[in-house]
Write an enzyme that holds these catalytic residues in place. Structure first.
Site, short mmCIF file in Angstrom:
data_model
loop_
_atom_site.label_atom_id
_atom_site.label_comp_id
_atom_site.label_asym_id
_atom_site.label_seq_id
_atom_site.Cartn_x
_atom_site.Cartn_y
_atom_site.Cartn_z
CG ASN A 167 -1.90 1.12 1.28
OD1 ASN A 167 -2.55 1.42 0.29
ND2 ASN A 167 -2.00 1.78 2.42
CG HIS A 209 7.03 -4.56 -4.59
ND1 HIS A 209 7.96 -5.41 -5.13
CD2 HIS A 209 6.20 -4.20 -5.60
CE1 HIS A 209 7.70 -5.58 -6.42
NE2 HIS A 209 6.65 -4.86 -6.74
CG ASP A 211 -2.74 -1.83 -8.18
OD1 ASP A 211 -2.31 -3.01 -8.05
OD2 ASP A 211 -2.09 -0.94 -8.77
CE LYS A 250 -0.36 -2.25 -11.61
NZ LYS A 250 0.14 -2.07 -10.23
#
Length: 519
Positions: free
Chosen positions: A125, A234, A264, A407
């Protein structure tokens, strides 16, 4: 994640200095001396930055962040060319990527709750909604019936906990960009049956492309200094999760695995068959890492793929591919699958690898230009690259429905349409659609920002029988429009096309100027 570069840098030195260095022991020794000098200068600058902290707590957090950054910077300076040798790449052995159907065919045990109580759901996130014209965290954008990405995630896990009487917690990995806004919104879930934890990604300094030193002069996030910092991709989840203390806390509570995915990706729901496969393995052969992959289409040619390399399953990203082999990498026939970034990982294994300092992730070098024109470099890593560090790692080839990322507004149109039905936070393809594939939708630049996109649709069109939609220019849609087959709508510069309410377009090209005037 941005494109990697294979990074080659030159040292700013005078010819006299160079000749002395070479005379003393050759170019290799000289370069090593320069590397040490750069590293020493970096450490000095980081210490100066730490001295600008206002409190001890902030200093300790930044100190831990900088330890990770120093390690990444050290490895960056050691890089001597491509991270893979193309000739050593092999196809993964047959049993290292299992079809999902084979996993699902084993069925589920009676005690599903026991498996679920060993699970933690982690959502990445850290991203903002800027690419879709939104301020704040991307997870707070409304995607379906006024529900945000975060709402849908909470609903999914709450449904699991209520159905099986379990305690599956949700963990959000925030970044300094999203943490404050996310924490404010979390108060609305207080009475939901989901425990929600957060931890923050590290904050690393952007470095000047020329001097390879930090561009920030202090630790604050004010004014121009804001641009001096970045969340390092990430792949930072392992270190920041461990450093936060949350990983140990969850292990003490009896949790064994995390299911990690991008917030997402609306297809990334907890799959009970994959979870059962993980927890039912005998102790000696426990699978520590599962990567969900799915079949490549022409739209996915840039996605990372799994290969066998030096006897280990490994993620190969397009940025690691030598230029001469890029077309081969994009080939759907040779590299048939790509990484969805839905990952199942052992908590105990993360702890072990962090404590042994054995987490070896390829460095992604991401060049950026700041608003003032200064060229900087960000050093990043990807979460999936760690697959080679874990024991008995496995790929599972899952249905495409588990990869539904949003996206762009083109993706948003698909998930808001009647192609999908929403139940307990999960989107599933409507049984009324005759083909299992999603239509190809390409909305032009007039639709890029969410607010512009919303204003151009009085209601979302019926798309159950749509194969392909391209829209370009100043186009609006009235209520109850139906789109079927291939529909192309192009308003030339200066023209505007209003698709009237109730229209049905099937295999049509609409161009020029069509405007419905109110009387």
């Amino acid at each position: 994640m941005s494109q990697t570069a294979i990074w080659v840098f030159t040292f700013p030195v005078s010819p006299v200095c160079l000749s002395k260095g070479v005379a003393k022991g050759g170019m290799a020794q000289f370069q090593e001396m320069m590397r040490q000098q750069l590293e020493s200068s970096m450490h000095t600058e980081l210490e100066k930055l730490l001295d600008t902290t206002t409190g001890e707590a902030e200093r300790e957090v930044s100190r831990k962040d900088f330890e990770g950054f120093k390690n990444l910077f050290h490895r960056f300076l050691q890089v001597k060319g491509p991270s893979v040798e193309w000739i050593k790449i092999q196809r993964p052995p047959e049993d290292s990527i299992q079809p999902f159907d084979k996993i699902a065919a084993r069925g589920l045990p009676d005690n599903v709750a026991d498996s679920l109580n060993k699970l933690v759901v982690v959502k990445l996130n850290g991203g903002l909604g800027t690419s879709m014209g939104c301020k704040g965290p991307k997870s707070l954008i409304s995607v379906r019936n006024e529900n945000t990405f975060l709402d849908l995630t909470v609903q999914q896990i709450e449904h699991l906990n209520k159905t099986y009487n379990t305690d599956v917690p949700l963990v959000l990995m925030n970044s300094f960009n999203t943490d404050e806004d996310t924490k404010k919104i979390l108060q609305k879930y207080t009475h939901h049956r989901v425990k929600i934890h957060t931890f923050n990604q590290s904050r690393y300094p952007r470095i000047n492309k020329e001097s390879l030193l930090p561009v920030s002069t202090n630790l604050s996030m004010n004014g121009q200094n804001t641009e001096g910092w970045y969340p390092p991709g990430h792949g930072d989840i392992y270190a920041s999760f461990y450093n936060s203390g949350l990983l140990d806390q969850l292990i003490v509570q009896g949790k064994e695995y995390i299911f990690v995915s991008n917030i997402d990706n609306l297809g990334a729901t907890v799959d009970l068959h994959i979870l059962h496969h993980l927890v039912s393995q005998p102790n000696g052969k426990r699978c520590e890492f599962i990567m969900e992959v799915t079949d490549k289409t022409r739209a996915d040619v840039k996605g990372g793929t799994l290969i066998q390399y030096d006897g280990k399953l490994r993620l190969l990203e397009i940025a690691q591919v030598p230029k001469a082999h890029v077309d081969e990498f994009k080939s759907v026939s040779k590299f048939k699958i790509f990484n969805t970034n839905n990952l199942w990982i052992s908590l105990a294994a993360i702890k072990r690898l962090q404590e042994q300092k054995a987490m070896d992730l390829e460095i992604i070098v991401n060049p950026k230009t700041l608003d003032g024109g200064q060229n900087v470099v960000q050093l990043e890593t990807a979460v999936g690259a760690a697959i080679k560090c874990f024991d008995n790692a496995l790929g599972i080839n899952v249905p495409r429905s588990r990869f539904l990322p949003v996206k762009t507004t083109s993706d948003l149109l698909l998930v808001m349409s009647n192609l999908y039905s929403l139940e307990a936070g999960s989107l599933t393809m409507s049984p009324k659609r005759e083909f299992p594939t999603t239509p190809h939708v390409k909305l032009g630049s007039s639709f890029t920002k969410v607010q512009e996109y919303v204003n151009r649709f009085e209601s979302i069109p019926d798309m159950l029988e749509l194969d392909h939609l391209t829209v370009s220019g100043d186009v609006t849609f009235g209520k109850n429009v139906s789109l079927k087959g291939t529909v192309i709508i192009i308003a030339n510069h200066g023209d505007r096309i209003d698709i009237p309410a109730g229209s049905m377009l099937e295999n049509k090209i609409v161009s020029g100027n069509l405007r419905i005037m109110d009387h």
